[in-house]
Design a protein around this motif. Structure first.
Motif, PDB file in Angstrom:
ATOM      1  N   VAL A  12     -33.671 -30.764 -20.032  1.00  0.00           N
ATOM      2  CA  VAL A  12     -34.195 -30.672 -18.673  1.00  0.00           C
ATOM      3  C   VAL A  12     -35.268 -29.595 -18.646  1.00  0.00           C
ATOM      4  N   GLN A  13     -36.249 -29.791 -17.794  1.00  0.00           N
ATOM      5  CA  GLN A  13     -37.314 -28.803 -17.661  1.00  0.00           C
ATOM      6  C   GLN A  13     -36.848 -27.614 -16.826  1.00  0.00           C
ATOM      7  N   PRO A  14     -37.446 -26.462 -17.033  1.00  0.00           N
ATOM      8  CA  PRO A  14     -37.112 -25.312 -16.184  1.00  0.00           C
ATOM      9  C   PRO A  14     -37.272 -25.651 -14.707  1.00  0.00           C
ATOM     10  N   LEU A  81     -19.661 -29.723 -12.773  1.00  0.00           N
ATOM     11  CA  LEU A  81     -20.445 -28.495 -12.662  1.00  0.00           C
ATOM     12  C   LEU A  81     -21.866 -28.901 -12.288  1.00  0.00           C
ATOM     13  N   GLN A  82     -22.223 -28.617 -11.050  1.00  0.00           N
ATOM     14  CA  GLN A  82     -23.584 -28.866 -10.582  1.00  0.00           C
ATOM     15  C   GLN A  82     -24.415 -27.638 -10.919  1.00  0.00           C
ATOM     16  N   MET A  83     -25.514 -27.855 -11.621  1.00  0.00           N
ATOM     17  CA  MET A  83     -26.364 -26.752 -12.056  1.00  0.00           C
ATOM     18  C   MET A  83     -27.778 -26.983 -11.533  1.00  0.00           C
ATOM     19  N   ASN A  84     -28.268 -26.032 -10.770  1.00  0.00           N
ATOM     20  CA  ASN A  84     -29.606 -26.111 -10.189  1.00  0.00           C
ATOM     21  C   ASN A  84     -30.456 -24.948 -10.687  1.00  0.00           C
ATOM     22  N   SER A  85     -31.764 -25.086 -10.497  1.00  0.00           N
ATOM     23  CA  SER A  85     -32.711 -24.024 -10.873  1.00  0.00           C
ATOM     24  C   SER A  85     -32.471 -23.547 -12.296  1.00  0.00           C
ATOM     25  N   LEU A  86     -32.337 -24.481 -13.188  1.00  0.00           N
ATOM     26  CA  LEU A  86     -32.047 -24.133 -14.578  1.00  0.00           C
ATOM     27  C   LEU A  86     -33.222 -23.428 -15.226  1.00  0.00           C
ATOM     28  N   ASN A  87     -32.895 -22.506 -16.120  1.00  0.00           N
ATOM     29  CA  ASN A  87     -33.924 -21.785 -16.865  1.00  0.00           C
ATOM     30  C   ASN A  87     -33.545 -21.786 -18.349  1.00  0.00           C
TER      31      ASN A  87
END
Length: 116
Positions: A12-14, A81-87
């Motif tokens: 996934v992109q940042p 596990l919902q993950m948002n704003s991934l870096n």
């Protein structure tokens, strides 16, 4: 036999989002708290979040607060596990976990890679 099967990882992109799933079998799912961990290359396994049988959530790690949310569906025997704003620092193998009678049980993990 206890089985935990994670899915939903990928590249996934940042700034992007992913929802991980962990399908459980071999025990009374609704009776046990469930947890998500992750392990980045060269680092120790890190506790991310715990959800109780009643759906009360305990999140760990300041870097994750407000970005990651754990949830469960007892009818589907699945924890999410919902993950948002991934870096890029979120790149790791993600594992779900349950402790039964003092023993830790782990899934095989799902790889999450955050990269442009």
């Amino acid at each position: 036999q206890v089985q935990l099967v994670e899915s939903g990882g990928g590249l996934v992109q940042p700034g992007g989002s992913l929802r991980l799933s962990c399908a459980a079998s071999g025990f009374t799912f609704s009776s046990y708290p469930m947890s998500w961990y992750r392990q980045a290359p060269g680092k120790e396994r890190e506790l991310l979040a715990v959800i109780t049988t009643g759906g009360i959530i305990a999140n760990y790690g300041d870097s994750m607060k407000g970005r990651f949310t754990i949830s469960r569906d007892n009818a589907k025997r699945t924890v999410y596990l919902q993950m948002n704003s991934l870096n890029p620092e979120d790149t790791a193998v993600y594992y779900c976990n349950v402790r039964l009678r003092g023993l830790q049980h782990w899934g095989q993990g799902t790889q999450v890679t955050v990269s442009a």
